[in-house]
Design an enzyme around this catalytic site. Sequence first.
Site: not given
Ligand code: GLU
Length: 429
Positions: A119
Amino acid sequence: MANPMADEMRRFKGSDEKNPFEAMSERFDRAAQTLGLDADLYAVMRVPSREIKVYIPVRMDTGHLQVFEGYRVQHNFARGPAKGGIRYAPDVSLDEVKALSAWMTWKCAVVNVPFGGGKGGIICNPEQMSLGELERMTRRYTAELIDFIGPDKDVPAPDMNTNEQTMAWIMDTYSMHARHTVTAVVTGKPVALGGSLGRREATGRGVLFCVNEAIKRYKLTPEQTSVVVQGSGNVGGIGAQLMHEQGYKVIAISDVGGGIHNPAGLDIPAVLDYLQKNRTLEDFPKAERISNKDLLEIECDVLAPCATENQITSENADRIKCKILAEGANGPTTPKADKILHDKGIFVIPDILANAGGVTVSYFEWVQDRMGYFWQESQVNARLEEKMVASFNELCHYATKHEVDTRTAAYMLAIDRVAYDTRMRGIYA
Ligand code: GLU
């Protein structure tokens, strides 16, 4: 601009019941203990693999230089490249990004896609930045991370306040450094640039598929089911829209500035249209205004918190009156609230399953980019449904078998999968 409701939501988020990483760790510990996880695996899996902090100089429109603080946390690589979004917000913190990266590891394992967790985040106020400033910030952030991201290393995606345009800038910056176009470095791109059909709707659609399964347990049809949605962005707005299309009665919805409520049901397409035009839900006709806090306490069949962390805490959990809690957001419920909800008999579809539709279609996008062959939208949606329904049922089965609540079951299932792969690979220590 002062926004009292937004302040209220932020205060709620910051009301330190626990910080998000501690909240994640508490669930991890409980699940690891129930599983009897080996001490070495426990020590490795409990912490991130890598935490990267970057200082990002950005030439602002005024001509001045401003330095922003950003992070990328790569939690785990045991099952594949790190995967997860990037968020832009004033209240981003390292602990939040650490928690979100770990949740990505568990989420990818719950739906069994071959990724670890990552993240990213930048402390900034995107509402007060021009498109040019956002582009320059995104490109410099990408350049700082150039050695750490890539299709086989770590694949970013959108999250709060980032979108297809942000992903296009990242893809372009990365490609400029690589000297060739590398579409698979990010997901959630514009469809014309290697994005996947159905990706934008995927998280909301995943919530819908989970809710479809959950209401069967209560012998409810969509038409008999009242739904309250907190949030009207990519998850809440699209989730509400898709549920409305399927016949669900969405009786309340909010955005960061507060919500609206009509027990007879809201015309969701009209609500979203209104929101887009007016940038607020205030004065939407034929609905009562309600705060984000009170919205959570409305009596309903399905409550879907699709905004941000720590919305359901020990302070309000006792007043939650839904049958099913579908966690579209990451970490909307604190561990103390978990226990209260459990005692009240509320059926929880935990975040690491409920919002996994996004990363599932991100996986499909990454696969399509690497194949150079793109699927039809109906194919994407059908494969997403297959994955979500199978994962939902697997989770319920696991919870029954191990006699644990669904949250603990989700963590146990995920930890078990990551632990198995780590054990098979061996720890390079
Ligand atoms: N930000 C989204 C989540 O928290 C998508 C993450 C992604 O598609 O890699 O799941």
